[in-house]
Design an enzyme around this catalytic site. Structure first.
Site, short mmCIF file in Angstrom:
data_model
loop_
_atom_site.label_atom_id
_atom_site.label_comp_id
_atom_site.label_asym_id
_atom_site.label_seq_id
_atom_site.Cartn_x
_atom_site.Cartn_y
_atom_site.Cartn_z
N MET A 169 0.85 -1.20 0.00
CA MET A 169 0.00 0.00 0.00
C MET A 169 0.88 1.25 0.00
O MET A 169 1.13 1.85 1.04
CB MET A 169 -0.93 -0.03 1.21
N ASP A 170 1.32 1.65 -1.17
CA ASP A 170 2.30 2.73 -1.30
C ASP A 170 1.64 3.99 -1.84
O ASP A 170 0.70 3.92 -2.64
CB ASP A 170 3.43 2.27 -2.22
N GLY A 171 2.15 5.13 -1.43
CA GLY A 171 1.73 6.40 -2.00
C GLY A 171 0.94 7.30 -1.07
O GLY A 171 0.53 8.40 -1.47
N ARG B 46 1.17 -3.59 -6.25
CA ARG B 46 1.83 -2.46 -5.60
C ARG B 46 1.27 -1.17 -6.16
O ARG B 46 1.33 -0.93 -7.38
CB ARG B 46 3.34 -2.49 -5.79
N THR B 47 0.73 -0.34 -5.29
CA THR B 47 0.24 0.97 -5.71
C THR B 47 1.38 1.99 -5.64
O THR B 47 2.43 1.73 -5.07
CB THR B 47 -0.91 1.43 -4.80
#
Length: 285
Positions: free
Chosen positions: A64-66, A231-232
């Site tokens: 959960m990236d960003g 992967r965001t």
């Protein structure tokens, strides 16, 4: 739709008829090209297509990236981006249950994330407490993977209670990776096996892939190896996540930041997975 109506409320009545604000149309009823009903139909169709496919991933892992970039781009404190953890994961779990996905593993806090500011880390620990307390009541099974002993005492207690309360829940299994690293996972498994050999519980020749996997933190899942990793946030790397378990997983990278990662973005990832041919090291014919 005409730009005049952008951002204006549209109210749905019976028979798929929509009324625009009286300031625009004097309160008259308009059929807005069936666009909203068509969207609903499209949404239902996508769910049915995915659910009826034989290529449903049993286990989906998500980095959960960003969150921080989302907040900074809007001139907000980074904490505002992190607040999407619970609502977005709840939405992902809800959709995944409908699709027949059985395990979701969410990378929430890595062993390296302790290097962030104490203010941000403290906020995240409180956020995780609220998260586990909320998810305790959602009917899904919740488990922790990662080094629990380094987490704050109160968070450890909430996690233990959540795991106990939800352990008999059927259906979706959510594994939360906190204070987790793939290298850590493999190292602790190796130490456990070495200790058992030393104590005479197992012999050296007993060590194989199956035994090793039984010592990984993901052993609590019925399907411990992800079929699909999402992967965001646009980065294209796995960042020390599930290093052993991802050996034959399909990887999907999206530029969408996690706060903006909703149903359509998840559907896109599942559709991408269903178009792939998984060979597991074999030949293509």
């Amino acid at each position: 739709m005409n730009s005049l109506f952008v951002g204006r409320p549209i109210v749905k009545s019976s028979y798929n008829v929509y009324t625009l604000p009286s300031s625009i149309c004097g309160g008259h009823f308009f059929k807005v090209s069936n666009s909203l009903s068509l969207y609903d139909d499209h949404r239902r169709t996508r769910i049915e297509i995915i659910r009826n496919s034989e290529l449903i991933p049993k286990h989906v892992a998500i980095i959960m990236d960003g969150n921080r970039r989302w907040a900074k781009a809007r001139g907000l404190p980074v904490q505002e981006g992190h607040k999407f953890l619970a609502p977005n994961l709840k939405n992902i779990c809800n959709i995944s249950s409908k699709l027949g996905i059985q395990v979701i593993t969410a990378f929430a806090f890595s062993t390296e994330n302790w290097n962030r500011s104490s203010e941000e880390v403290d906020f995240l620990m409180r956020l995780f407490e609220e998260f586990f307390e909320e998810f305790m009541r959602l009917g899904v099974r919740v488990s922790l993977i990662g080094g629990k002993s380094k987490l704050p005492t109160k968070l450890q207690q909430v996690i233990e209670l959540t795991e106990e309360v939800t352990k008999s829940n059927e259906g979706l299994h959510l594994m939360m990776a906190l204070n987790y690293g793939g290298q850590y996972d493999m190292l602790q498994a190796t130490k456990n096996i070495a200790s058992k050999v030393k104590d005479g519980l197992i012999k050296l020749e007993d060590i194989d892939y199956t035994l090793f996997e039984q010592e990984l933190t993901t052993k609590c899942a019925k399907f411990p190896k992800p079929d699909l990793l999402i992967r965001t946030g646009g980065e294209q790397r796995i960042s020390n996540f599930l290093l052993w378990q991802l050996a034959y997983s399909e990887l999907y990278f999206t530029n969408t930041l996690f706060p903006d990662f909703g149903e359509e973005a998840l559907m896109d990832a599942i559709f991408s997975f269903q178009r792939r041919h998984r060979r597991f090291g074999g030949h293509t014919y």
